[in-house]
Design a protein around this motif. Structure first.
Motif, mmCIF file in Angstrom:
data_model
loop_
_atom_site.group_PDB
_atom_site.id
_atom_site.type_symbol
_atom_site.label_atom_id
_atom_site.label_comp_id
_atom_site.label_asym_id
_atom_site.label_seq_id
_atom_site.Cartn_x
_atom_site.Cartn_y
_atom_site.Cartn_z
ATOM 1 N N LEU A 14 0.869 -1.190 -0.153
ATOM 2 C CA LEU A 14 0.099 0.018 0.094
ATOM 3 C C LEU A 14 0.865 1.096 -0.103
ATOM 4 C CD1 LEU A 14 -2.704 -0.962 2.724
ATOM 5 C CD2 LEU A 14 -2.615 -1.235 -0.109
ATOM 6 N N ASP A 18 -2.937 5.571 1.741
ATOM 7 C CA ASP A 18 -3.995 4.532 1.881
ATOM 8 C C ASP A 18 -4.249 4.512 3.534
ATOM 9 O OD1 ASP A 18 -4.509 3.208 -0.541
ATOM 10 O OD2 ASP A 18 -2.496 2.208 -0.552
ATOM 11 N N TYR A 19 -3.301 4.882 4.204
ATOM 12 C CA TYR A 19 -3.542 5.391 5.711
ATOM 13 C C TYR A 19 -3.901 6.775 6.066
ATOM 14 C CZ TYR A 19 -1.476 0.398 6.174
ATOM 15 O OH TYR A 19 -1.370 -0.684 6.005
ATOM 16 N N TYR A 22 -7.522 8.124 6.263
ATOM 17 C CA TYR A 22 -8.411 7.919 7.226
ATOM 18 C C TYR A 22 -8.245 9.075 8.336
ATOM 19 C CZ TYR A 22 -9.225 3.202 5.522
ATOM 20 O OH TYR A 22 -9.830 2.311 4.769
ATOM 21 N N SER A 28 -5.018 12.973 0.414
ATOM 22 C CA SER A 28 -4.599 11.862 -0.583
ATOM 23 C C SER A 28 -3.981 12.680 -1.876
ATOM 24 C CB SER A 28 -5.642 11.203 -1.154
ATOM 25 O OG SER A 28 -5.524 10.375 -2.394
ATOM 26 N N ARG A 30 -2.654 10.642 -4.384
ATOM 27 C CA ARG A 30 -2.863 9.750 -5.672
ATOM 28 C C ARG A 30 -4.221 10.060 -6.156
ATOM 29 N NH1 ARG A 30 -2.875 4.059 -3.636
ATOM 30 N NH2 ARG A 30 -5.066 4.653 -3.204
ATOM 31 N N GLU A 31 -5.220 10.063 -5.440
ATOM 32 C CA GLU A 31 -6.816 10.312 -5.641
ATOM 33 C C GLU A 31 -7.128 11.444 -5.054
ATOM 34 O OE1 GLU A 31 -10.209 7.952 -7.615
ATOM 35 O OE2 GLU A 31 -9.817 7.796 -5.537
ATOM 36 N N ARG A 33 -8.945 14.442 -3.467
ATOM 37 C CA ARG A 33 -10.452 14.605 -2.925
ATOM 38 C C ARG A 33 -10.750 16.052 -2.740
ATOM 39 N NH1 ARG A 33 -8.283 9.390 -1.848
ATOM 40 N NH2 ARG A 33 -9.610 7.904 -0.979
ATOM 41 N N ARG B 52 -6.745 -2.283 7.964
ATOM 42 C CA ARG B 52 -5.625 -1.134 8.219
ATOM 43 C C ARG B 52 -5.468 -0.721 9.465
ATOM 44 N NH1 ARG B 52 -6.697 1.782 2.410
ATOM 45 N NH2 ARG B 52 -6.477 -0.058 1.232
ATOM 46 N N GLU B 105 -9.348 2.600 -6.211
ATOM 47 C CA GLU B 105 -8.518 2.240 -4.940
ATOM 48 C C GLU B 105 -8.788 0.715 -4.471
ATOM 49 O OE1 GLU B 105 -9.017 5.549 -2.377
ATOM 50 O OE2 GLU B 105 -7.284 6.569 -3.257
ATOM 51 N N GLU B 112 -3.053 -4.429 -5.297
ATOM 52 C CA GLU B 112 -1.709 -5.143 -5.152
ATOM 53 C C GLU B 112 -1.782 -5.669 -3.582
ATOM 54 O OE1 GLU B 112 1.046 -5.779 -7.536
ATOM 55 O OE2 GLU B 112 0.899 -7.412 -5.847
#
Lengths: 361, 397
Positions: A14, A18-19, A22, A28, A30-31, A33, B52, B105, B112
């Protein structure tokens, strides 16, 4: 970014993203928002939605649009809306103005169900429908319905910078009540003598005929023109400008057909990769994005995430546009990551780190 | 449940039955697919958040794992996180079960997993080979993973004498087993796959494995300072626990007693109808009974039958589909192999031991079994496709 690179080796496979999302969804990279901060009704079926974009969202140029990814009943949908706020605000907020179209899944969801705190995905701003850097001549704006939105962005930015230059603005709407941001426009006209607004309401004067331009703005042939609205209006304008030999004065923003954006209920179709010229068959749920997991390709996956659009004649442009909205990132190879051994022909996986940097940063 | 003793549990079905079963199963799938929405999306996002959170908490506790309770808590949380990541998330997302959400996502093309093997290789060997050719001898490499003899029809080799040991080692290092298995060295040897492909896959594996190993066994323990060794051991334990668990769940999905294997030729596979394919999946898989928590920990592969019928149906929906599949089985007098984890696991172990010796075809049938696996193409196909099935014997009626 070095810190994040090191962190990535602790979170592999990840990404720290990804953490971190939250803790704050706006972190983010990468994506990217956006968070809805306010929803201001404009007319009975339109609203302006104020958003705080995530870190790294680049400032837009007035007249540009943004692609917004919204989850409706669990499914991500992407739509394009014009930015109507003045760029570079201190609070970093941006605004889009959305008109709910009949049966429009996303527009209705945004106008009627968007609430403070809602998270949407944001692609970087894009679009060539912008004003020149220096304004030296009188201008003409012709807009209809929600076609006023990119021009609203331009007018507000110009007004924020000083007195408005010589602008004739012809705006068409079904009725006076249905003029999006009508109050704002009329207010601008009162305060700026050089800005002249000509409202045309179909309910009182019938459908607009481009011949009427001669009466409303007699010197329209000399004015660089920006026009946005439904296709018949733009076609009629194009014909008129062509006929008068001033076609190079006309800048047009067409609203792209959204019919196919849902892939005709996920039917899928042919995807054309504009950079490579390759075409592949894909189902309605296949992303046209590079891997969202590899930091190298952390260009906005969202930006090239496409609801696959069938490339039939009228939609070809839309499909290419949707799969390559990152017009400023033509170097970005768009690949579908599937098993290299899978049977269908694939575009060559070429996610070289150097070229995969997207415009979202 | 019948007392049918013919060679195949499908022998009594008419071609019309098979077609109708295919239609009924299609209808179930379509119905659930059409019903997917907000709640399903919330479910998978909840599992991802929980996974997570557990991983962060587990790794956090291992930072101070010189303190034994911290080691125990950290290792447990990390083990559970790794199991969730492997099963309910990795396996199912890479199957495309959540692709309908169009969230890049949470998508089969981008996901992965926390595994030494790369997701691409796995998706080919698992999604394509295993799920297409389920339990077809010589085609489904998952039948013993090219390492074990798991069916009497597979030729015996003296090396198989060691397979109880091989299997134990495989269980402990299952992620490595999967990684090497995905390289398909056996296929390259047989000339079905160019060695250059194997070489590039080895390179990919080395790259991924280096990242995985340095994360678990170097970087996190190093961050733990004086707790380096216990943190290292915590990671070893968590990976081993995940390996043993996934190995167990997966073996219980296809190798318990009563599960059928198929000795098909290419032509016979080619001629399979939708209904035939469904039936092969149905009698080629076995479920595990248990609590909701157990189902989630197996990634709902405890609903192996439903998973094989509908591989891309979101896993949270298998529980509601299962009674309907079972009802079809009862109506058409078909086996539906299911049992508790200890029971199914014991049968798997017994089979691994028995098959380490030659023969084994006369193994005692389990209570759920309809008879020994068919040693030739199932007779139920014969009447319909005389061309493809000319040499098959007539089913006893």
């Amino acid at each position: 970014m070095h810190v994040l690179d090191v962190a990535a080796s602790l979170t592999t496979p990840l990404l720290p993203d990804d953490y971190l999302t939250y803790l704050n969804p706006l972190w983010s990279r990468r994506e990217p928002r956006g968070r809805v901060d306010a929803v201001m009704p404009e007319t009975a079926d339109s609203a302006t939605i104020w958003l705080t974009p995530g870190i790294g969202w680049p400032a837009h140029t007035p007249g540009q649009y943004v692609r917004v990814g919204v989850d409706v009943d669990g499914v991500r949908h992407w739509r394009t809306y014009s930015l109507t706020s003045v760029p570079g605000r201190k609070d970093k907020r941006i605004a889009i103005t959305v008109k709910a179209i009949p049966d429009g899944v996303v527009s209705n969801h945004l106008v009627r169900h968007a609430r403070r705190g809602m998270i949407v995905r944001l692609a970087p701003p894009a679009g060539e429908f912008v004003l020149p850097d220096a304004i030296t001549e009188p201008m003409l704006f012709v807009t209809a319905g929600s076609g006023v939105t990119p021009v609203l962005g331009m007018l507000r930015a110009l007004a924020a910078a000083g007195p408005l230059p010589d602008i004739a603005h012809v705006h068409l709407a079904p009725s006076r009540d249905e003029v999006i941001a009508g109050k704002d426009l009329r207010h601008l006209e009162q305060r700026h003598p050089a800005y002249r607004l000509h409202e045309h309401h179909d309910d009182r004067r019938g459908l607009f005929d481009v011949v009427a331009l001669d009466a409303l703005v007699p010197d329209w042939r000399e004015r660089p023109t920006w026009a946005c609205g439904p296709a018949p209006l733009l076609d009629a304008l194009s014909d008129r400008f062509d006929a008068e030999g001033v076609a190079d004065h006309l800048n047009i923003e067409r609203f792209r057909p959204v019919v196919a954006a849902d892939g005709a209920a996920g039917a899928g179709g042919l995807v054309r990769f504009t950079a490579s010229g390759r075409e592949v068959e894909a189902d309605g749920a296949t992303p046209c994005s590079p891997s969202a997991r590899t930091p190298a390709s952390s260009c906005p996956a969202a930006a090239v995430w496409a609801s696959v659009t069938p490339v039939s004649a009228p939609c070809a442009a839309a499909a290419s546009a949707i799969c390559a909205p990152a017009s400023r990132s033509t170097a970005t190879p768009m690949t579908r990551r599937t098993s290299a051994r899978a049977s269908p022909p694939q575009p060559a996986p070429s996610t070289s780190p150097s070229s995969a940097k997207g415009p979202a940063r | 449940m019948s007392t049918d003793t013919s060679a195949s549990p499908l022998a009594h079905l008419t071609p019309e039955d098979i077609e109708e079963i295919g239609r009924e199963l299609d209808a179930i799938r379509d119905e659930v697919m059409a019903d997917l929405g907000e709640e399903d999306a919330a479910y998978i996002r909840k599992v991802i958040a929980a996974q997570r959170g557990l991983e962060i908490a587990g790794r956090g506790a291992l930072l101070v794992s010189l303190f034994p309770p911290a080691w125990l808590a950290g290792t447990t949380m990390l083990s559970v996180a790794k199991i969730l990541e492997n099963m309910e998330l990795g396996h199912n997302i890479m199957h495309g079960q959540w692709d309908w959400m169009r969230d890049p996502e949470i998508h089969s093309t981008t996901w992965e997993w926390d595994n030494v093997s790369s997701s691409d290789g796995w998706k080919h060997s698992h999604n394509f080979q295993h799920h297409t050719f389920t339990n077809v001898l010589g085609k489904d490499r998952d039948l013993g993973y090219t390492l074990l003899r798991i069916d009497p029809e597979q030729p015996w080799h003296p090396l198989h004498l060691f397979q109880p040991v091989t299997n134990t080692v495989l269980a402990l290092f299952f992620e490595w087993g999967v990684a090497f298995y995905d390289l398909e060295i056996d296929e390259a040897r047989a000339g079905k796959r160019p060695w250059s492909n194997v070489a590039s896959d080895v390179k990919r594996l080395a790259k991924k494995a280096t990242k995985q190993l340095s994360k678990d066994y170097l970087l996190w323990p190093a961050l733990s300072g004086p707790s380096f060794l216990p943190a290292f051991l915590g990671n070893v334990t968590a990976n081993a626990a995940r390996n043993v668990w996934t190995h167990g769940v997966i073996f219980c999905g296809h190798f318990p007693d009563g599960v059928q294997t198929f000795d098909y030729t290419e032509d016979q596979l080619e001629a399979e109808t939708r209904g035939d394919w469904y039936l092969r999946q149905l009698v080629g898989s076995a479920n595990i009974d248990g609590s909701r928590a157990m189902h989630i920990m197996t990634g709902n592969l405890s609903y192996q039958i439903e998973h094989h019928l509908f591989p891309d149906l979101p896993s949270n929906r298998y529980a509601e589909v299962a009674p309907r599949v079972k009802e079809i089985c009862e109506r058409y007098d078909l086996p539906y192999v299911s049992g508790s984890l200890p029971k199914q696991y014991a049968q798997v172990v017994r089979k691994v031991v028995r098959m380490s010796f030659p023969g084994g075809g006369g193994a005692p049938p389990a209570p759920t079994a309809r008879g020994r696996p068919p040693t030739r193409p199932p007779p139920w196909r014969r009447g319909r496709r005389a061309v493809a099935c000319g040499s098959w014997r007539t089913p006893p009626r």
